[in-house]
Design an enzyme around this catalytic site. Structure first.
Site, mmCIF file in Angstrom:
data_model
loop_
_atom_site.group_PDB
_atom_site.id
_atom_site.type_symbol
_atom_site.label_atom_id
_atom_site.label_comp_id
_atom_site.label_asym_id
_atom_site.label_seq_id
_atom_site.Cartn_x
_atom_site.Cartn_y
_atom_site.Cartn_z
ATOM 1 N N ASP A 173 4.808 1.194 0.646
ATOM 2 C CA ASP A 173 6.021 0.411 0.808
ATOM 3 C C ASP A 173 5.657 -1.067 0.926
ATOM 4 O O ASP A 173 4.879 -1.437 1.812
ATOM 5 C CB ASP A 173 6.757 0.876 2.078
ATOM 6 C CG ASP A 173 8.113 0.229 2.263
ATOM 7 O OD1 ASP A 173 8.462 -0.683 1.486
ATOM 8 O OD2 ASP A 173 8.823 0.626 3.200
ATOM 9 N N SER B 89 15.851 0.230 6.144
ATOM 10 C CA SER B 89 15.617 -0.783 5.128
ATOM 11 C C SER B 89 16.461 -2.023 5.416
ATOM 12 O O SER B 89 16.309 -2.640 6.467
ATOM 13 C CB SER B 89 15.902 -0.188 3.743
ATOM 14 O OG SER B 89 15.393 -1.018 2.718
ATOM 15 N N HIS C 227 8.994 4.477 0.449
ATOM 16 C CA HIS C 227 10.196 3.819 0.935
ATOM 17 C C HIS C 227 11.417 4.649 0.525
ATOM 18 O O HIS C 227 11.539 5.070 -0.609
ATOM 19 C CB HIS C 227 10.317 2.411 0.340
ATOM 20 C CG HIS C 227 11.465 1.635 0.889
ATOM 21 N ND1 HIS C 227 11.333 0.794 1.973
ATOM 22 C CD2 HIS C 227 12.774 1.578 0.531
ATOM 23 C CE1 HIS C 227 12.509 0.252 2.245
ATOM 24 N NE2 HIS C 227 13.407 0.708 1.382
#
Length: 325
Positions: free
Chosen positions: A264, A173, A294
């Site tokens: 996501d 991320s 995610h």
């Protein structure tokens, strides 16, 4: 059969969520943390989000903390060096950056996935505690990452590798934001990078940001809130260091693997980034894990099946790149 979590009916009507994703959403309905609730002190939100992270398994190996010298931090940048007993005499070294929107997360919260990677590859993992916003605005986290990477390149033997150990970057991320940016800036000594559902464009202007604007798990509102905490002014969101998708030259990058979640808002950024890498003549692969959300990768105790699929692809990619380098 478990009840469908609230708020995902539209997504569930179009796609098939994996059972591990459904059970995670159910748990979030009762134990979840509202990351952007300003009425709750930020430290409390950080603490509560860390509690909901993965739990560490017993680890057969060592975890040692080092402090990397930094002009910005008198006590240095904390890193954990994780080495399993199963390491060979010339191990790969992974430099790992946790996620959390550059506002949340810690090396402690991501220690479980780092230990799993160290065990399964096996390899040495350097788990980085970079500075967080809003206390430390852009580019603090990126400077910390560069300091650590350069230090690791010069101190392979000190942390359990050898002078011949291959080094790769792994970022999840927002940790993928840091890893991706570093590969543009430190162009020698990196054998590969693995970007796990990376945040590559802080402006969030892709179709998947519209489709999954309201989540599940990660929403565009959370992304915009985090971006606002990170940058010093709105124009900085397009700074190529903060948003690697805006980089112009991709020819110096190492071979790249992108591991993506199906549900996501960041998904399409990664595909766009992969195209730019391939157009520059650099090897790039991607794998989208069907049915995943995610955040699945760094919770190995919950996402056993989905996490294993991603790690198997990652390990095969790394071994292939190291063997051919």
């Amino acid at each position: 059969m478990s009840k469908m979590p609230e708020g995902i009916e539209e997504i569930a009507s179009k796609y098939k969520l994996h059972s591990e994703s459904l059970s995670f959403l159910e748990s979030q309905q009762t134990d979840g943390v509202n990351l952007i609730d300003e009425s709750v002190p930020l430290e409390d939100r950080r603490r509560r989000s860390a509690v909901s992270s993965s739990q560490a398994e017993e680890f057969a190996g060592t975890v040692k903390e080092f402090r990397v010298p930094s002009a910005a931090l008198p006590d240095g940048i904390p890193i954990d060096v994780i080495k399993p007993r199963s390491c060979n005499s010339n191990p790969i070294i992974l430099v790992y950056f946790h996620g959390g929107g550059l506002v949340f997360g810690s090396k402690e919260a991501d220690r479980p996935i780092c230990q799993v990677l160290a065990r399964d590859l096996p390899c040495v993992v350097v788990n980085v505690e970079y500075r967080l916003a809003p206390e430390h605005k852009f580019p603090a986290a990126f400077e910390d990452g560069k300091n650590v990477l350069r230090w690791v390149l010069m101190n392979k033997a000190l942390i359990g590798g050898t002078n011949d150990s291959k080094i790769g970057l792994v970022g999840c991320s927002a940790g993928g934001t840091i890893a991706a940016s570093l590969c543009h800036e430190v162009t020698k000594g990196i054998t590969f990078q693995v970007l796990v559902y990376p945040w590559l464009d802080l402006t969030c202007d892709q179709p998947s940001c519209t489709e999954f604007e309201n989540g599940p798990v990660l929403t565009v509102e959370i992304l915009r809130w985090c971006a606002d905490k990170v940058v010093n002014n709105p124009e900085e969101e397009k700074n190529p260091r903060a948003s690697p998708l805006f980089r112009e030259n991709f020819t110096s990058l190492p071979p790249t693997l992108l591991l993506l979640a199906e549900f996501d808002p960041l998904r399409d950024q990664a595909y766009h980034y992969k195209r730019k890498i391939k157009d520059a003549g650099i090897d790039a692969e991607s794998l989208m894990i069907k049915g995943s959300l995610h955040g699945f990768f760094d919770k190995p105790d919950h996402y056993k099946d989905l996490g294993l699929k991603a790690r198997e692809k990652m390990i095969a990619f790394i071994k292939k790149r190291v063997a051919s380098s």
